[in-house]
Scaffold this active site. Structure first.
Site, PDB file in Angstrom:
ATOM      1  N   THR A 186       0.818  -1.223   0.000  1.00 33.42           N
ATOM      2  CA  THR A 186       0.000   0.000   0.000  1.00 33.42           C
ATOM      3  C   THR A 186       0.849   1.268   0.000  1.00 33.42           C
ATOM      4  O   THR A 186       1.959   1.286   0.562  1.00 33.42           O
ATOM      5  CB  THR A 186      -0.894   0.022   1.259  1.00 33.42           C
ATOM      6  OG1 THR A 186      -1.503   1.307   1.389  1.00 33.42           O
ATOM      7  CG2 THR A 186      -0.108  -0.231   2.532  1.00 33.42           C
ATOM      8  N   TYR A 238      -1.807   0.023  10.212  1.00 38.99           N
ATOM      9  CA  TYR A 238      -2.098  -0.631   8.925  1.00 38.99           C
ATOM     10  C   TYR A 238      -0.877  -0.541   8.002  1.00 38.99           C
ATOM     11  O   TYR A 238      -0.386  -1.541   7.482  1.00 38.99           O
ATOM     12  CB  TYR A 238      -3.320   0.030   8.263  1.00 38.99           C
ATOM     13  CG  TYR A 238      -3.480  -0.334   6.813  1.00 38.99           C
ATOM     14  CD1 TYR A 238      -3.843  -1.617   6.446  1.00 38.99           C
ATOM     15  CD2 TYR A 238      -3.238   0.604   5.805  1.00 38.99           C
ATOM     16  CE1 TYR A 238      -3.960  -1.953   5.106  1.00 38.99           C
ATOM     17  CE2 TYR A 238      -3.360   0.274   4.475  1.00 38.99           C
ATOM     18  CZ  TYR A 238      -3.725  -1.011   4.126  1.00 38.99           C
ATOM     19  OH  TYR A 238      -3.831  -1.350   2.803  1.00 38.99           O
TER      20      TYR A 238
HETATM   21  C1  UD1 Z   1      -6.777   4.624   0.769  1.00 34.13           C
HETATM   22  C2  UD1 Z   1      -6.997   3.235   1.309  1.00 34.13           C
HETATM   23  C3  UD1 Z   1      -5.850   2.779   2.143  1.00 34.13           C
HETATM   24  C4  UD1 Z   1      -4.578   2.922   1.355  1.00 34.13           C
HETATM   25  C5  UD1 Z   1      -4.415   4.346   0.914  1.00 34.13           C
HETATM   26  C6  UD1 Z   1      -3.197   4.491   0.060  1.00 34.13           C
HETATM   27  C7  UD1 Z   1      -9.342   2.835   1.535  1.00 34.13           C
HETATM   28  C8  UD1 Z   1     -10.509   2.735   2.462  1.00 34.13           C
HETATM   29  N1  UD1 Z   1      -8.197   3.189   2.092  1.00 34.13           N
HETATM   30  O1  UD1 Z   1      -6.865   5.538   1.843  1.00 34.13           O
HETATM   31  O2  UD1 Z   1      -6.028   1.420   2.486  1.00 34.13           O
HETATM   32  O3  UD1 Z   1      -3.511   2.546   2.126  1.00 34.13           O
HETATM   33  O4  UD1 Z   1      -5.543   4.709   0.127  1.00 34.13           O
HETATM   34  O5  UD1 Z   1      -3.023   5.817  -0.321  1.00 34.13           O
HETATM   35  O6  UD1 Z   1      -9.406   2.600   0.344  1.00 34.13           O
HETATM   36  N2  UD1 Z   1     -12.989  11.297   1.885  1.00 34.13           N
HETATM   37  C9  UD1 Z   1     -13.994  12.202   2.147  1.00 34.13           C
HETATM   38  N3  UD1 Z   1     -15.209  11.713   2.508  1.00 34.13           N
HETATM   39  C10 UD1 Z   1     -15.486  10.384   2.627  1.00 34.13           C
HETATM   40  C11 UD1 Z   1     -14.458   9.468   2.345  1.00 34.13           C
HETATM   41  C12 UD1 Z   1     -13.209   9.966   1.992  1.00 34.13           C
HETATM   42  O7  UD1 Z   1     -13.800  13.407   2.058  1.00 34.13           O
HETATM   43  O8  UD1 Z   1     -16.617  10.021   2.967  1.00 34.13           O
HETATM   44  C13 UD1 Z   1     -11.690  11.810   1.451  1.00 34.13           C
HETATM   45  C14 UD1 Z   1     -10.528  11.452   2.373  1.00 34.13           C
HETATM   46  O9  UD1 Z   1     -10.369  12.398   3.388  1.00 34.13           O
HETATM   47  C15 UD1 Z   1      -9.365  11.419   1.370  1.00 34.13           C
HETATM   48  C16 UD1 Z   1     -10.017  10.903   0.083  1.00 34.13           C
HETATM   49  O10 UD1 Z   1     -11.406  11.195   0.217  1.00 34.13           O
HETATM   50  O11 UD1 Z   1      -8.882  12.713   1.116  1.00 34.13           O
HETATM   51  C17 UD1 Z   1      -9.835   9.412  -0.125  1.00 34.13           C
HETATM   52  O12 UD1 Z   1     -10.228   8.732   1.049  1.00 34.13           O
HETATM   53  P1  UD1 Z   1     -10.401   7.136   1.106  1.00 34.13           P
HETATM   54  O13 UD1 Z   1     -11.190   6.682  -0.070  1.00 34.13           O
HETATM   55  O14 UD1 Z   1     -10.913   6.791   2.451  1.00 34.13           O
HETATM   56  O15 UD1 Z   1      -8.932   6.571   0.905  1.00 34.13           O
HETATM   57  P2  UD1 Z   1      -7.559   6.961   1.661  1.00 34.13           P
HETATM   58  O16 UD1 Z   1      -7.802   7.434   3.013  1.00 34.13           O
HETATM   59  O17 UD1 Z   1      -6.776   7.824   0.738  1.00 34.13           O
END
Ligand code: UD1
Length: 330
Positions: free
Chosen positions: A117, A141
């Protein structure tokens, strides 16, 4: 000879299993079905229900199925959960991987593809981040995955064993043919959550932080289509078959999109203007994580087919609709 896919009934693992079947490979899946689904697999693929920490089971599988190589996905992936329950991550991701690697060495299985990752970089100083950047995970993680990378490196130096560790950026989308997709309940991935909002499965979508040092203030990520990602695994397996050395490679497109851009894409593709609420930052989130992907492009001659945000979103939405129908039927 067969390829063993651990976690093969899960989100990424099931796409891998379908790809291997499409390519005419023999496949065996081991999955404890804690987050995976038997229905996500092609019907004729043997599923061994169990844990990769179970050495007796591993010995049985590796003896009975004549395994040529292993593609290892099984593990836990929720960053905040790893903070509150670190030992779960050191067990499921690190200790269980150790069992699997030891079983491979014992049975002479010398080709290993590992699901790592971008979380191993933590908050990268330089973006796009390359494979030689400092490794400073911010969560158990990320550390649990990094520990497995280190084990693999030491084992490859000591034994007849070669591996590829693929560091995933933000995996999204679903099988273009609609055979599998992200099906886990309570998922937190942005594109999945936004698709649920577009389909009315949730009433609103929160943006976690609007004050980052990025062009529109929201977090920037490198979203990679799951089919392109598993395609890279297959190329990595074939590279090891051709005698390739052990390597670590980033898996991302090298392009960043902000949370707002992703939301706009989901609204545009779905045609639904769902409610969006600005919220405080989520603890531990980096402002910007984007891959430098020169190595994967060169070493694997990887040619992504779905490097297009609206397409990723379209496939995610299609899967989400299918999932609603399935859940309504059962
Ligand atoms: C993801 C992975 C993680 C990996 C990482 C590598 C998931 C759940 N996590 O984390 O395992 O190690 O990439 O870079 O796939 N966001 C919102 N609202 C929401 C959900 C997310 O604003 O409801 C934003 C987050 O703050 C972030 C972005 O969207 O800026 C992506 O978030 P998310 O899809 O959770 O993935 P990561 O945290 O980047």
């Amino acid at each position: 000879m067969a390829i063993l896919v651990t976690g093969g009934a899960g989100y990424i693992g099931s796409h891998m299993t379908w790809l291997l079947k499409d390519a005419g490979e023999k496949v065996v899946v081991i999955d404890n079905l804690s987050t995976g689904f038997e229905w996500a697999l092609p019907g004729d693929v043997p599923l061994i229900r169990g844990d990769i920490g179970d050495r007796t089971l591993l010995d049985k599988v590796l003896t009975e199925h004549s395994i040529e190589g292993v593609i290892h996905f099984a593990g836990s992936i929720i960053v905040p959960e790893s903070v509150s329950d670190p030992l779960k991550y050191y067990k499921n991701n690190t200790a269980n991987s150790r069992e699997l690697i030891e079983a491979c060495v014992h049975h002479g299985v010398g080709k290993f593809i590992f699901s790592s990752t971008a979380a191993v970089y933590g908050d990268p100083e330089t973006v796009p981040v390359d494979e030689d950047a400092p490794l400073r995970p911010l969560s158990p993680y990320g550390t649990s995955k990094l520990m497995t990378e280190l084990m693999l490196s030491d084992v490859a130096a000591a034994h007849d064993f070669r591996y590829t560790a693929l560091r995933y950026f933000n995996v999204a989308g679903a099988d273009p043919e609609g055979r599998t997709g992200q099906s886990t309940k309570n998922a937190t991935h942005l594109i999945k959550v936004a698709s649920e909002a577009a389909l009315g499965k949730r009433s609103e979508l929160g943006i976690f932080g609007t004050d980052f040092d990025t062009p529109d203030g929201t977090g920037v990520r490198d979203y990679i289509h799951v089919s392109d990602l598993v395609g890279a695994h297959y190329l990595a397996l074939n590279r090891l078959r051709d005698g390739g050395n052990s390597l670590v490679m980033n898996c991302g497109y090298g392009e960043g999109y902000s949370v707002r851009q992703v939301i706009e894409a989901v609204k545009a593709v779905s045609g639904v203007d769902f409610k969006v609420v600005e919220q405080p930052r989520r603890p531990g989130d980096s402002p910007k994580v984007v891959a430098k992907n020169d190595r994967v492009l060169k070493e694997l001659s990887w040619k992504p087919k779905h490097n297009d945000l609206p397409k990723i979103v379209e496939h995610a939405l299609n899967w989400e609709k299918k999932l609603s129908q399935r859940n309504a039927e059962v």
